[in-house]
Design an enzyme around this catalytic site. Structure first.
Site, PDB file in Angstrom:
ATOM      1  CG  ASP A  15      -1.948   0.839   0.561  1.00  0.00           C
ATOM      2  OD1 ASP A  15      -2.400   2.082   1.306  1.00  0.00           O
ATOM      3  OD2 ASP A  15      -2.724   0.383   1.062  1.00  0.00           O
ATOM      4  CG  ASP A  61       2.370   5.671  -6.513  1.00  0.00           C
ATOM      5  OD1 ASP A  61       2.139   4.236  -7.562  1.00  0.00           O
ATOM      6  OD2 ASP A  61       2.200   6.041  -6.109  1.00  0.00           O
ATOM      7  CB  VAL A  62       0.870   0.316  -8.125  1.00  0.00           C
ATOM      8  CG1 VAL A  62       0.427  -0.812  -6.990  1.00  0.00           C
ATOM      9  CG2 VAL A  62      -0.928   1.068  -8.498  1.00  0.00           C
ATOM     10  CE1 TYR A  77     -12.272   3.452 -11.030  1.00  0.00           C
ATOM     11  CE2 TYR A  77     -14.654   2.799 -12.113  1.00  0.00           C
ATOM     12  CZ  TYR A  77     -13.528   2.546 -11.010  1.00  0.00           C
ATOM     13  OH  TYR A  77     -13.322   1.680  -9.819  1.00  0.00           O
ATOM     14  CE  LYS A 119     -10.483  -0.621 -11.554  1.00  0.00           C
ATOM     15  NZ  LYS A 119      -9.930  -0.560 -10.768  1.00  0.00           N
ATOM     16  CB  THR A 122     -15.036   0.660   0.349  1.00  0.00           C
ATOM     17  OG1 THR A 122     -15.143   1.270  -1.579  1.00  0.00           O
ATOM     18  CG2 THR A 122     -14.828  -1.010  -0.192  1.00  0.00           C
TER      19      THR A 122
END
Length: 274
Positions: free
Chosen positions: A33, A61-62, A175, A179, A210
């Site tokens: 994370d 950070d990915v 977005y 995705k 969430t």
């Protein structure tokens, strides 16, 4: 053999739920994370609860290539890569269109690229996609699809803007396109890893309760309308998504490969023909 699992976005929400669910399925569980403190808190709790896995926080950070190389090195040091639940991502209200693509699609491709050499018989990946491309009816022609399928191209952002058009600069449009790209990428990665016995699928959550989901709901009135028409009459829980992820990563799902699994309480079924 020491087995290693990775959960990204493990500091909260669905990532945290996946970490909790997978803590008894591998020997070492890396909690990735960018919020290092969040990952540390989850790791501390898991390690204190007597689970099979030793949980290790890993601040990352990915989109950080060097950080991903460090992650791959740590996996190789710890054992054999068994399971990857890639839940890290951002939603439309959290960033501009470029950052949405960078984190959600490019970040997925970068993670896969870093871990690909570690895949072996029994390795399984699940990348989080979304129901949003289905609702937005994203269906690119072959030319646009070819651009979307090359997220690590150095000019990807400029190419996707040119291919889709200037409307892509709206985060709410970027977005679902990003995705959709994740689901496409999972299919292609499944083909790449199949020869060594690895599997890759994606999972498309619906509206899940969430912190991130509540933030979106507060700013997008359309989300309440979707909740209202959901056949099960409620939002989903992170734990319900994590259960599906755990199955997809398990040996019981050993012939499940290259597909996008929709976990949305039936909302798409309710609206798809409207």
């Amino acid at each position: 053999m020491t087995t290693v699992g990775i959960v990204t976005g493990a500091g909260r929400g669905m990532g945290e739920a996946c970490a909790r669910r997978l803590a008894d399925t591998v020997d070492v569980l890396l909690l990735v994370d960018r919020d290092t403190a969040g990952a540390e808190a989850v790791a501390k709790e898991l390690n204190g609860a007597g689970h099979r896995a030793v949980a290790e926080p890993f601040g990352l950070d990915v989109t950080d290539r060097e950080g991903l190389a460090r992650l791959a090195t740590r996996v190789a040091e710890a054992g054999t890569l068994r399971a990857v639940a890639h839940a890290a991502g951002i939603s439309p209200t959290m960033a501009d269109w470029r950052r949405v693509f960078e984190v959600d699609l490019i970040g997925t491709a970068l993670l896969a690229d870093a871990l690909r050499p570690l895949a072996t018989e029994g390795t399984a990946h699940v990348y989080f996609s979304s129901m949003s491309p289905l609702l937005a009816r994203v269906d690119p022609d072959p030319a646009v699809g070819a651009v979307l399928d090359d997220p690590l191209h150095e000019d990807f952002l400029e190419r996707i803007r040119e291919a889709v058009g200037p409307d892509i600069e709206q985060s709410t449009l970027a977005y679902p396109w990003a995705k959709h790209g994740v689901a496409r990428f999972a299919r292609k990665e499944a083909v790449r890893l199949g020869p060594v016995g690895g599997r890759v699928c994606s999972l498309a959550p619906g509206i899940i309760d969430t912190p991130q989901g509540r933030q979106e709901a507060a700013k997008q009135t359309s989300m309440q309308r979707l909740i209202d028409v959901t056949p099960l009459g409620r939002t989903g829980r992170s734990e319900e998504v994590a259960e599906v992820v755990a199955f997809m990563l398990s040996d019981e799902a050993s012939f499940l490969n290259g597909i996008d699994v929709l976990v949305d309480g039936g909302v798409f079924a309710a609206v798809r023909d409207n």
